[in-house]
Design a protein around this motif. Sequence first.
Motif, PDB file in Angstrom:
ATOM      1  N   ALA A  89       0.827  -1.215   0.000  1.00 15.29           N
ATOM      2  CA  ALA A  89       0.000   0.000   0.000  1.00 15.29           C
ATOM      3  C   ALA A  89       0.862   1.266   0.000  1.00 15.29           C
ATOM      4  O   ALA A  89       0.591   2.216  -0.749  1.00 15.29           O
ATOM      5  CB  ALA A  89      -0.927  -0.008   1.219  1.00 15.29           C
ATOM      6  N   TYR A  90       1.919   1.290   0.825  1.00 15.65           N
ATOM      7  CA  TYR A  90       2.764   2.482   0.927  1.00 15.65           C
ATOM      8  C   TYR A  90       3.586   2.695  -0.337  1.00 15.65           C
ATOM      9  O   TYR A  90       3.794   3.834  -0.767  1.00 15.65           O
ATOM     10  CB  TYR A  90       3.668   2.380   2.154  1.00 15.65           C
ATOM     11  CG  TYR A  90       3.003   2.829   3.437  1.00 15.65           C
ATOM     12  CD1 TYR A  90       1.704   2.437   3.742  1.00 15.65           C
ATOM     13  CD2 TYR A  90       3.661   3.639   4.352  1.00 15.65           C
ATOM     14  CE1 TYR A  90       1.088   2.839   4.902  1.00 15.65           C
ATOM     15  CE2 TYR A  90       3.051   4.058   5.524  1.00 15.65           C
ATOM     16  CZ  TYR A  90       1.761   3.654   5.795  1.00 15.65           C
ATOM     17  OH  TYR A  90       1.146   4.063   6.941  1.00 15.65           O
ATOM     18  N   VAL A 147       2.346   9.399   2.215  1.00 19.06           N
ATOM     19  CA  VAL A 147       3.147  10.392   1.497  1.00 19.06           C
ATOM     20  C   VAL A 147       4.133  11.053   2.450  1.00 19.06           C
ATOM     21  O   VAL A 147       5.318  11.236   2.125  1.00 19.06           O
ATOM     22  CB  VAL A 147       2.239  11.461   0.845  1.00 19.06           C
ATOM     23  CG1 VAL A 147       3.056  12.675   0.399  1.00 19.06           C
ATOM     24  CG2 VAL A 147       1.515  10.864  -0.358  1.00 19.06           C
ATOM     25  N   ARG A 148       3.676  11.419   3.637  1.00 20.69           N
ATOM     26  CA  ARG A 148       4.559  12.038   4.624  1.00 20.69           C
ATOM     27  C   ARG A 148       5.727  11.104   4.969  1.00 20.69           C
ATOM     28  O   ARG A 148       6.878  11.525   5.082  1.00 20.69           O
ATOM     29  CB  ARG A 148       3.782  12.374   5.898  1.00 20.69           C
ATOM     30  CG  ARG A 148       2.814  13.547   5.779  1.00 20.69           C
ATOM     31  CD  ARG A 148       2.405  14.011   7.177  1.00 20.69           C
ATOM     32  NE  ARG A 148       1.362  15.004   7.143  1.00 20.69           N
ATOM     33  CZ  ARG A 148       0.082  14.764   7.407  1.00 20.69           C
ATOM     34  NH1 ARG A 148      -0.304  13.545   7.727  1.00 20.69           N
ATOM     35  NH2 ARG A 148      -0.820  15.726   7.358  1.00 20.69           N
ATOM     36  N   GLY A 149       5.400   9.827   5.152  1.00 17.99           N
ATOM     37  CA  GLY A 149       6.443   8.860   5.480  1.00 17.99           C
ATOM     38  C   GLY A 149       7.478   8.745   4.373  1.00 17.99           C
ATOM     39  O   GLY A 149       8.684   8.685   4.636  1.00 17.99           O
ATOM     40  N   PHE A 150       7.022   8.720   3.129  1.00 18.63           N
ATOM     41  CA  PHE A 150       7.921   8.622   1.979  1.00 18.63           C
ATOM     42  C   PHE A 150       8.812   9.859   1.877  1.00 18.63           C
ATOM     43  O   PHE A 150      10.027   9.754   1.686  1.00 18.63           O
ATOM     44  CB  PHE A 150       7.102   8.441   0.702  1.00 18.63           C
ATOM     45  CG  PHE A 150       7.932   8.388  -0.555  1.00 18.63           C
ATOM     46  CD1 PHE A 150       8.947   7.455  -0.708  1.00 18.63           C
ATOM     47  CD2 PHE A 150       7.684   9.277  -1.596  1.00 18.63           C
ATOM     48  CE1 PHE A 150       9.710   7.400  -1.872  1.00 18.63           C
ATOM     49  CE2 PHE A 150       8.441   9.235  -2.758  1.00 18.63           C
ATOM     50  CZ  PHE A 150       9.453   8.300  -2.892  1.00 18.63           C
ATOM     51  N   LEU A 151       8.216  11.035   2.023  1.00 18.85           N
ATOM     52  CA  LEU A 151       8.989  12.278   1.925  1.00 18.85           C
ATOM     53  C   LEU A 151       9.997  12.394   3.062  1.00 18.85           C
ATOM     54  O   LEU A 151      11.118  12.894   2.876  1.00 18.85           O
ATOM     55  CB  LEU A 151       8.048  13.489   1.917  1.00 18.85           C
ATOM     56  CG  LEU A 151       7.115  13.606   0.714  1.00 18.85           C
ATOM     57  CD1 LEU A 151       6.236  14.843   0.838  1.00 18.85           C
ATOM     58  CD2 LEU A 151       7.908  13.649  -0.594  1.00 18.85           C
ATOM     59  N   LYS A 152       9.614  11.933   4.234  1.00 23.26           N
ATOM     60  CA  LYS A 152      10.537  11.959   5.372  1.00 23.26           C
ATOM     61  C   LYS A 152      11.707  11.015   5.119  1.00 23.26           C
ATOM     62  O   LYS A 152      12.862  11.310   5.453  1.00 23.26           O
ATOM     63  CB  LYS A 152       9.790  11.569   6.652  1.00 23.26           C
ATOM     64  CG  LYS A 152      10.631  11.689   7.910  1.00 23.26           C
ATOM     65  CD  LYS A 152       9.798  11.387   9.142  1.00 23.26           C
ATOM     66  CE  LYS A 152      10.631  11.516  10.413  1.00 23.26           C
ATOM     67  NZ  LYS A 152       9.825  11.205  11.633  1.00 23.26           N
TER      68      LYS A 152
END
Length: 298
Positions: free
Chosen positions: A28-29, A85-90
């Motif tokens: 999913a991520y 999205v936040r997790g990926f950008l972080k």
Amino acid sequence: MTEAGNLVERWRRHLALDRRRSTHTVRAYVATAERLVAFLEEHRGGPVTTAMLSGLEQADLRAFLTVRRMDGLGNVSAARELSAVRGFLKFVGGEDARVPLLKGPRVKRGLPRPVSPDEAVALAQDIAETAREQWIGARDWAVLLLLYGAGLRIGEAMGLTGAVLPFAETLRVTGKRGKTRIVPLLPKVREALEQYVAMCPFAMERDEPLFRGARGGPLSPALIRRAVQGARGRLGLPERTTPHALRHSFATHLLGRGADLRSLQELLGHASLSSTQIYTQVDAAHLLDIYRNAHPRA
């Protein structure tokens, strides 16, 4: 492989190997990261790079969510998309990542009702993903699954000690007034607990708390409440979404699936059946809500 493709692949390996997320979560991520990259290629009119992802603004994320909502994404799913999205950008930006602040969509409020399975999972995933250390994320994930998957009070979860190890198909819990009961451990809950124990940096002594704080002392329920409050805001979930609401959801969902009140009373550790009967009212309110939204004559 393009630079963006390499970033997504590294994200996939990080989730699967470093964070030890489930296959479903990884899929999913990663799918969210791929959708974001595809959107930005068209939105920005060029290849997606690390520098571009590190410099995204609120307007970019807002435009991405708008497109996803046009695809039919509901409020809870949109909030989970934003969290991914936040997790990926972080991950892309590392320790100095600057992730744009953007409130998630609000969930429509109605009659008091239990936290849905999707909301419960989204809440636990968000808290685990935003933890400052991997073992702390595994700890919080295990605690929340105990509340939702086994119906424990938060104080009961904090009261568990190393004496419960090794985990079996059931768990002995000490509730109010020292009353003990046996609750079943679903495979997913047991898996989460075992993963936490394997990652915890502190020895699991028989008389020591099972759930530890960052310095090794007993985990405070207030930390879990604050974590839930933060995730609730990020995901746009209503204020009724609390740790105790997960226990209510456990009870209401079991009742909706045909569990009888006496069995539910034992699972929840209620001294009186009258304490358990409140869930029949909650379940009826939830069913009425579904009827009003779905029936053409309602």
